[in-house]
Design an enzyme around this catalytic site. Structure first.
Site, mmCIF file in Angstrom:
data_model
loop_
_atom_site.group_PDB
_atom_site.id
_atom_site.type_symbol
_atom_site.label_atom_id
_atom_site.label_comp_id
_atom_site.label_asym_id
_atom_site.label_seq_id
_atom_site.Cartn_x
_atom_site.Cartn_y
_atom_site.Cartn_z
ATOM 1 N N VAL A 82 75.639 -72.691 134.160
ATOM 2 C CA VAL A 82 75.567 -73.219 135.523
ATOM 3 C C VAL A 82 76.552 -72.446 136.411
ATOM 4 C CG1 VAL A 82 75.877 -75.252 136.975
ATOM 5 C CG2 VAL A 82 74.881 -75.479 134.681
ATOM 6 N N LYS A 83 76.000 -71.822 137.443
ATOM 7 C CA LYS A 83 76.823 -70.989 138.333
ATOM 8 C C LYS A 83 77.253 -71.830 139.532
ATOM 9 C CE LYS A 83 76.530 -66.164 139.802
ATOM 10 N NZ LYS A 83 75.575 -65.109 140.150
ATOM 11 N N ILE A 84 78.541 -71.794 139.819
ATOM 12 C CA ILE A 84 79.108 -72.694 140.820
ATOM 13 C C ILE A 84 80.025 -71.897 141.749
ATOM 14 C CG2 ILE A 84 80.593 -74.737 141.100
ATOM 15 C CD1 ILE A 84 79.780 -75.537 138.265
#
Ligand code: E4P
Length: 228
Positions: A82-84
């Site tokens: 998950v890219k945040i």
């Protein structure tokens, strides 16, 4: 150093995967938009093909929204990361998702303090953007060196993922700096193969080989083996 491909284009990923040199893929909202296809199906297909980490970015700007999106994205495939974005809300979401065992890639990092915060939050990867720093006359590779050094000082497990790679020299620079991963566009990967002396040398070898008698390797070896 692991090599990730920075694209949402499945054909590019298929080609790079066939070369056997990529370990994962990163996407971002711009790359997904450019690809123009259903984003969930695309991310699933990429993860199935690559069988390695595939970053998919959250869009919510508040912690609760990022956590909800992250939990859902993580269910698409076991290889989803998950890219945040590196905002206060993003760091809080990273802390929460990491505590749940969900892999995270904290993106849009432009200075070492941000990388320190991402490591404190338990991020799996930190993505410093070299090219965009070079674009504004700052030393992108210097940032990679600093973060690698800081993480080594404190044994942080967060991996340094050099991003926004624009040319083959960037790849050499980040490898020398000790980045754990570099993510690059397909065009830069193609250029990594190239050297004029390789092409010239290969052409000369082929030309000289034409003068060798019985020069079909497969036939010649099979014939030779049959006679043994
Ligand atoms: C990283 O994960 C980003 O997707 C990417 O490297 C950004 O590169 P750009 O600055 O060329 O858009």
């Amino acid at each position: 150093m692991k090599i990730f491909l920075d694209t949402a284009n499945i054909e590019e990923i298929r080609q790079a995967h066939a070369w056997g040199v990529i370990d994962g893929v990163t996407t971002n909202p711009s790359l997904i938009a450019k690809n123009g296809k259903d984003f969930i199906q695309t991310i699933y297909e990429i993860a199935e093909l690559v069988q390695g980490p595939v970053s998919a970015e959250t869009i919510a700007q508040d912690t609760e929204g990022m956590v909800r999106e992250g939990r859902l994205l993580a269910q698409i495939h076991p290889h989803i990361v998950v890219k945040i974005p590196l905002t206060p809300a993003g760091i809080a979401a990273t802390k929460q998702l990491s505590s749940e065992g969900i892999k995270t890639n904290v993106t849009l990092c432009f200075q070492s303090n941000q990388a320190l915060l991402a490591a404190k939050a338990g991020a799996t990867y930190i993505s410093p953007f070299l090219g965009r720093l070079d674009d504004i006359s700052q030393q992108g590779v210097g940032l990679i060196e600093e973060i690698v050094h800081i993480y080594e000082n404190y044994d942080f497990e967060t991996q340094v993922l050099a991003a926004s790679i624009r040319h083959p020299k960037h790849m050499v620079d980040v490898a020398l700096a000790g980045a754990d991963v570099a993510t690059l566009p397909f065009g830069v990967l193609e250029k990594m193969f190239k050297h004029p002396l390789t092409d010239a040398g290969n052409a000369k070898f082929l030309k000289d080989w034409e003068t060798v008698p019985n020069n079909n390797i497969e036939e010649a070896v099979r014939d030779w083996l049959a006679k043994q």
